[in-house]
Write a protein that holds these residues in place. Sequence first.
Motif, PDB file in Angstrom:
ATOM      1  N   PHE A 542      49.453  46.218  52.342  1.00 31.04           N
ATOM      2  CA  PHE A 542      50.636  46.778  51.688  1.00 31.04           C
ATOM      3  C   PHE A 542      50.266  47.323  50.314  1.00 31.04           C
ATOM      4  CE2 PHE A 542      54.338  46.560  48.961  1.00 31.04           C
ATOM      5  CZ  PHE A 542      55.403  46.938  49.770  1.00 31.04           C
ATOM      6  N   ASN A 543      49.537  46.523  49.539  1.00 28.39           N
ATOM      7  CA  ASN A 543      49.188  46.942  48.183  1.00 28.39           C
ATOM      8  C   ASN A 543      48.175  48.082  48.171  1.00 28.39           C
ATOM      9  OD1 ASN A 543      50.884  45.292  46.663  1.00 28.39           O
ATOM     10  ND2 ASN A 543      49.445  43.576  46.692  1.00 28.39           N
ATOM     11  N   PHE A 544      47.248  48.069  49.135  1.00 29.23           N
ATOM     12  CA  PHE A 544      46.280  49.166  49.159  1.00 29.23           C
ATOM     13  C   PHE A 544      46.969  50.468  49.529  1.00 29.23           C
ATOM     14  CE2 PHE A 544      42.964  51.922  50.774  1.00 29.23           C
ATOM     15  CZ  PHE A 544      41.986  51.790  49.800  1.00 29.23           C
ATOM     16  N   ALA A 545      47.845  50.432  50.543  1.00 27.56           N
ATOM     17  CA  ALA A 545      48.608  51.632  50.902  1.00 27.56           C
ATOM     18  C   ALA A 545      49.441  52.111  49.723  1.00 27.56           C
ATOM     19  CB  ALA A 545      49.501  51.344  52.116  1.00 27.56           C
ATOM     20  N   SER A 546      49.974  51.171  48.948  1.00 28.17           N
ATOM     21  CA  SER A 546      50.746  51.527  47.755  1.00 28.17           C
ATOM     22  C   SER A 546      49.868  52.234  46.733  1.00 28.17           C
ATOM     23  CB  SER A 546      51.352  50.270  47.121  1.00 28.17           C
ATOM     24  OG  SER A 546      52.201  49.603  48.027  1.00 28.17           O
ATOM     25  N   ALA A 547      48.624  51.732  46.567  1.00 30.59           N
ATOM     26  CA  ALA A 547      47.699  52.354  45.614  1.00 30.59           C
ATOM     27  C   ALA A 547      47.373  53.780  46.036  1.00 30.59           C
ATOM     28  CB  ALA A 547      46.421  51.525  45.511  1.00 30.59           C
ATOM     29  N   VAL A 548      47.197  53.990  47.345  1.00 29.35           N
ATOM     30  CA  VAL A 548      46.910  55.338  47.848  1.00 29.35           C
ATOM     31  C   VAL A 548      48.102  56.254  47.589  1.00 29.35           C
ATOM     32  CG1 VAL A 548      46.307  56.723  49.867  1.00 29.35           C
ATOM     33  CG2 VAL A 548      45.338  54.435  49.598  1.00 29.35           C
ATOM     34  N   ASN A 576      42.845  44.855  46.071  1.00 25.30           N
ATOM     35  CA  ASN A 576      43.388  44.779  47.439  1.00 25.30           C
ATOM     36  C   ASN A 576      42.552  45.554  48.446  1.00 25.30           C
ATOM     37  OD1 ASN A 576      46.261  43.394  47.128  1.00 25.30           O
ATOM     38  ND2 ASN A 576      46.001  44.768  45.388  1.00 25.30           N
ATOM     39  N   LYS A 577      41.272  45.687  48.154  1.00 27.65           N
ATOM     40  CA  LYS A 577      40.393  46.438  49.067  1.00 27.65           C
ATOM     41  C   LYS A 577      40.316  45.747  50.431  1.00 27.65           C
ATOM     42  CE  LYS A 577      35.942  46.523  48.346  1.00 27.65           C
ATOM     43  NZ  LYS A 577      34.590  46.799  47.816  1.00 27.65           N
TER      44      LYS A 577
END
Length: 604
Positions: A542-548, A576-577
């Motif tokens: 969730f957090n990685f998709a948010s970073a993208v 969150n990698k």
Amino acid sequence: MKTAISFFFSLMAIIAFAQQRTITGTVTNEGHALPGVNIIIKGTQNGTTTGFDGKYSIKAETGNILVFSYVGMKTKEIKVKKQSVIDVVLESDYSVLEEIITVENDVQMKQAATRRSEVTLGYKMISSPPASVNTESYAEIKENGFLQPKYKPLSTFSIDVDKASYSNMRRMINNGQEIPGDAIKIEELINYFKYAYPQPENGDPFAIDTEVSSAPWNENHRLVKIGLQGKDISLDNVPASNLVFLLDVSGSMNSPNKLPLLKSAFKLLVYQLRPQDKVSIVVYAGAAGLVLEPTSGKHKNKIMEALNKLEAGGSTAGGAGIELAYKTAEEHFLKKGNNRVILATDGDFNVGASSDKAMEELIEEKRKSGVFLTCLGFGMGNYKDSKLEILADKGNGNHAYIDSMQEARRVLGTEFGGTLYTIAKDVKIQVEFNPSKVQAYRLIGYENRLLNDEDFKDDTKDAGELGSGHTVTALYEIIPAGIKSDYLKDIDSLKYSTTTSKNNYSDELLTVRFRYKKPDGEVSKELIQVVKDHKTIASKDFNFASAVAMWGMYLRNSAYLNKTSKEDIIKLAEHNKGRDNDGYRAEFIRLIKSYNHNPEDDSK
């Protein structure tokens, strides 16, 4: 005497043969096997290529020099000694893949283009030197704003599995270029990465995964993630394929990161063909021609030979090429098979039907044949993303941008099934928001995929296709009820409104509906999932998709980023990698760090 001489030469031949032995090995780059590497014995025409697993076998003698060459890699020479196994690691050479746009004064290139008169098509080519200015084109994107469910409770859009925007962005960053805002489709950045979604279990072609947590860029807002996971289908179980390679060999393809890269990329696909699969090759420049009749996948050498003969030169009759490719696919149509045209081009059509509107009308007509379409973009300087997006969108297909052999390996290698085998077509998503819980919502990305609400149940309306193993992720930013926001404008209350939630729905945040058709079907099926009003601790995915998503918003100078800095995005992505077996997430972080443009400059 004659007998002695004959014996002498026979003995020498035996000795020479005894010195010759089979050399085997594996060619890799950064830990990945390299298929399609050319290996020749220096000074001869004897050679071979690596298979899909990067392995090769060649007969050579002690003292021979083996030359290993590959598009985008530094050529390597190794002398054969006593060893029988030679494993080779090739180094990336990004300079080879950089297209030099200003080549008008390059006399040798002009002369070479002029000399190419008769090639595989059998007609005279007209030289068309590369343009001296950047003529890349992208469809205009107007960022989605916040909508209020008491006035607009439904949000409807088509899925998008394309990932071209990400690899195109990577190419620009690696080459030190400015990134046009319209080149960034945020959903394509997000969907470039794999997420840990469950496989479907109930006979449906995809499973649904949802998650709700705080929006990392605005703690007062929530973020809803809606994920689809396409069913993984073993390539052993897919039907026979009738493939037509539609390849652009016009003058604009005359650079290292276009036709040479294209040929190497398609060899990856050829290596995976089975005997029951058939390939035809149509090429186009000033006109279109069939250079390979339908050929079984067991005759890989014949297909490779046809690819190796291709050269670039002439104008670009893309419309004529599409006509011939679909005609060829229809003539050899497999009723229970996979019928697909694979178009590879920079999208620079300039002869015949060439405008975006003309191409859209052409491909909508061809879609009725039941033949699917895959569009692969190559090169830079005159890359027409807008045109290829239209073709893929309207042609029941997908769109990828090949910036390197690494990306070719991904699209035509590890994700081969998803690229070529459709498991569901016309997939639509419609979200209904509960106005008692949601004050406003905003779909992040998918601006070019929005549908009218009435299109959701209309089976005549085209939508996106889902391939084997594909994942699709959509994010909604939500302003909860009762939260003050500068993003919302006052609207008069509706006099006749009936959009109120009943008490028995008080714990629901939203309802998601999905519609899809089977690849050969005409009637859609609907799936429904309710999302409760429960905020959870965000997962790493969730957090990685948010970073993208935040990075895409940063590049587009979004009005909703809430002063988030590049350092904030990097920090969220690094923390969150998660599992990153292929290294794509680490590469994403490297790309962010290496891009120095400040999007605020665009508004000055």
